[in-house]
Design a protein around this motif. Sequence first.
Motif, mmCIF file in Angstrom:
data_model
loop_
_atom_site.group_PDB
_atom_site.id
_atom_site.type_symbol
_atom_site.label_atom_id
_atom_site.label_comp_id
_atom_site.label_asym_id
_atom_site.label_seq_id
_atom_site.Cartn_x
_atom_site.Cartn_y
_atom_site.Cartn_z
ATOM 1 N N SER A 123 0.854 -1.127 -0.136
ATOM 2 C CA SER A 123 0.136 0.094 -0.014
ATOM 3 C C SER A 123 0.717 1.194 0.190
ATOM 4 N N LEU A 124 2.008 1.036 0.653
ATOM 5 C CA LEU A 124 2.893 2.355 0.867
ATOM 6 C C LEU A 124 3.543 2.615 -0.660
ATOM 7 N N LEU A 125 3.898 1.395 -1.388
ATOM 8 C CA LEU A 125 4.581 1.589 -2.455
ATOM 9 C C LEU A 125 3.103 2.058 -3.527
ATOM 10 N N ILE A 126 2.217 1.691 -3.487
ATOM 11 C CA ILE A 126 1.281 2.417 -4.294
ATOM 12 C C ILE A 126 0.744 3.461 -4.295
ATOM 13 N N ALA A 127 0.925 4.013 -3.183
ATOM 14 C CA ALA A 127 0.802 5.541 -2.759
ATOM 15 C C ALA A 127 2.023 6.343 -2.972
ATOM 16 N N PHE A 128 3.104 5.806 -3.180
ATOM 17 C CA PHE A 128 4.194 6.619 -3.595
ATOM 18 C C PHE A 128 4.037 6.560 -5.141
ATOM 19 N N GLY A 129 3.728 5.450 -5.787
ATOM 20 C CA GLY A 129 3.374 5.431 -7.242
ATOM 21 C C GLY A 129 2.470 6.411 -7.770
ATOM 22 N N LEU A 130 1.228 6.661 -6.890
ATOM 23 C CA LEU A 130 0.211 7.491 -7.440
ATOM 24 C C LEU A 130 0.622 8.858 -7.010
ATOM 25 N N PHE A 131 1.530 9.200 -6.012
ATOM 26 C CA PHE A 131 2.036 10.508 -5.870
ATOM 27 C C PHE A 131 3.001 10.893 -7.118
ATOM 28 N N GLU A 132 3.779 9.848 -7.577
ATOM 29 C CA GLU A 132 4.682 10.017 -8.526
ATOM 30 C C GLU A 132 3.971 10.358 -9.952
ATOM 31 N N ILE A 133 2.902 9.747 -10.262
ATOM 32 C CA ILE A 133 2.024 10.154 -11.264
ATOM 33 C C ILE A 133 1.311 11.380 -11.402
ATOM 34 N N ALA A 134 0.721 11.959 -10.120
ATOM 35 C CA ALA A 134 0.133 13.222 -9.917
ATOM 36 C C ALA A 134 0.963 14.181 -10.024
ATOM 37 N N LYS A 135 2.404 14.080 -9.056
ATOM 38 C CA LYS A 135 3.172 15.181 -9.029
ATOM 39 C C LYS A 135 4.594 14.499 -9.078
ATOM 40 N N PRO A 136 4.870 14.490 -10.446
ATOM 41 C CA PRO A 136 6.311 13.825 -10.484
ATOM 42 C C PRO A 136 7.673 14.973 -10.292
ATOM 43 N N ARG A 137 7.092 16.360 -10.303
ATOM 44 C CA ARG A 137 8.032 17.215 -10.324
ATOM 45 C C ARG A 137 8.922 17.441 -8.831
ATOM 46 N N PRO A 138 8.010 17.167 -7.783
ATOM 47 C CA PRO A 138 8.787 17.054 -6.383
ATOM 48 C C PRO A 138 9.569 15.865 -6.295
ATOM 49 N N VAL A 139 9.100 14.731 -6.906
ATOM 50 C CA VAL A 139 10.021 13.560 -6.808
ATOM 51 C C VAL A 139 11.348 13.849 -7.404
ATOM 52 N N VAL A 140 11.190 14.257 -8.637
ATOM 53 C CA VAL A 140 12.256 14.467 -9.606
ATOM 54 C C VAL A 140 13.303 15.472 -8.700
ATOM 55 N N GLU A 141 12.978 16.523 -8.379
ATOM 56 C CA GLU A 141 13.537 17.721 -7.868
ATOM 57 C C GLU A 141 14.147 17.141 -6.400
ATOM 58 N N ALA A 142 13.571 16.312 -5.848
ATOM 59 C CA ALA A 142 14.058 15.527 -4.460
ATOM 60 C C ALA A 142 15.350 14.696 -4.809
ATOM 61 N N CYS A 143 15.142 13.797 -5.920
ATOM 62 C CA CYS A 143 16.221 13.125 -6.406
ATOM 63 C C CYS A 143 17.548 13.974 -6.919
ATOM 64 N N GLU A 144 17.121 15.013 -7.616
ATOM 65 C CA GLU A 144 18.306 16.095 -7.854
ATOM 66 C C GLU A 144 19.052 16.500 -6.794
ATOM 67 N N ARG A 145 18.279 17.016 -5.584
ATOM 68 C CA ARG A 145 18.794 17.637 -4.451
ATOM 69 C C ARG A 145 19.690 16.531 -3.805
ATOM 70 N N ILE A 146 19.288 15.208 -3.753
ATOM 71 C CA ILE A 146 20.084 14.197 -3.111
ATOM 72 C C ILE A 146 21.286 13.624 -3.744
ATOM 73 N N GLY A 147 20.992 13.757 -5.197
ATOM 74 C CA GLY A 147 22.211 13.163 -5.971
ATOM 75 C C GLY A 147 23.120 14.255 -6.529
ATOM 76 N N LEU A 148 22.701 15.524 -6.644
ATOM 77 C CA LEU A 148 23.698 16.527 -7.556
ATOM 78 C C LEU A 148 24.189 17.431 -6.437
ATOM 79 N N GLU A 149 25.408 17.899 -6.779
ATOM 80 C CA GLU A 149 26.101 19.333 -5.997
ATOM 81 C C GLU A 149 25.434 20.544 -6.539
ATOM 82 N N ASN A 150 25.084 20.338 -7.791
ATOM 83 C CA ASN A 150 24.491 21.820 -8.462
ATOM 84 C C ASN A 150 23.104 21.350 -8.939
ATOM 85 N N PRO A 151 22.115 21.313 -8.210
ATOM 86 C CA PRO A 151 20.813 20.674 -8.878
ATOM 87 C C PRO A 151 20.221 22.044 -9.375
ATOM 88 N N GLU A 152 20.298 23.035 -9.111
ATOM 89 C CA GLU A 152 20.020 24.308 -9.497
ATOM 90 C C GLU A 152 20.323 24.660 -11.025
#
Length: 141
Positions: free
Chosen positions: A4-33
């Motif tokens: 259920s938790l993974l389904i909820a994450f998937g639904l969030f990623e479908i509806a609002k992908p930008r915050p997920v992608v931006e979070a991944c950029e902040r986690i993985g990049l020194e220069n996400p901006e």
Amino acid sequence: MLRSLLIAFGLFEIAKPRPVVEACERIGLENPENVDRRSWALWGARLEGLVFVWLLARRESGARPVSALLALSGAVLVAVPQPIIELSQRLVYENTADLELKSWVKPAARLLGVLYLLVGVLSSRGRDESESEAVETAETA
């Protein structure tokens, strides 16, 4: 519960992908901006969420090829993350030469691979089977 938790994450990623992608950029990049994201990058994130939801919300395990492909992708990501990191950067960003990766990108990519493996395993078990196991566990406790 994990399903259920993974389904909820998937639904969030479908509806609002930008915050997920931006979070991944902040986690993985020194220069996400400084990223120059390709136009289809957010659709790729939506597709990932859709695959998670589709595989995990099915009542029977009838999506074996997709589940196997996701699990295989996860295994490759766990074993050899660097080529996958480079490929995903080329697919998602216009300016890959400008990206500065943080030191923990490889371990984070391996964790993503574990997540893919987990979704693959959970989806191959089927929803009815995992629910009956939960009921049996509760009855024996």
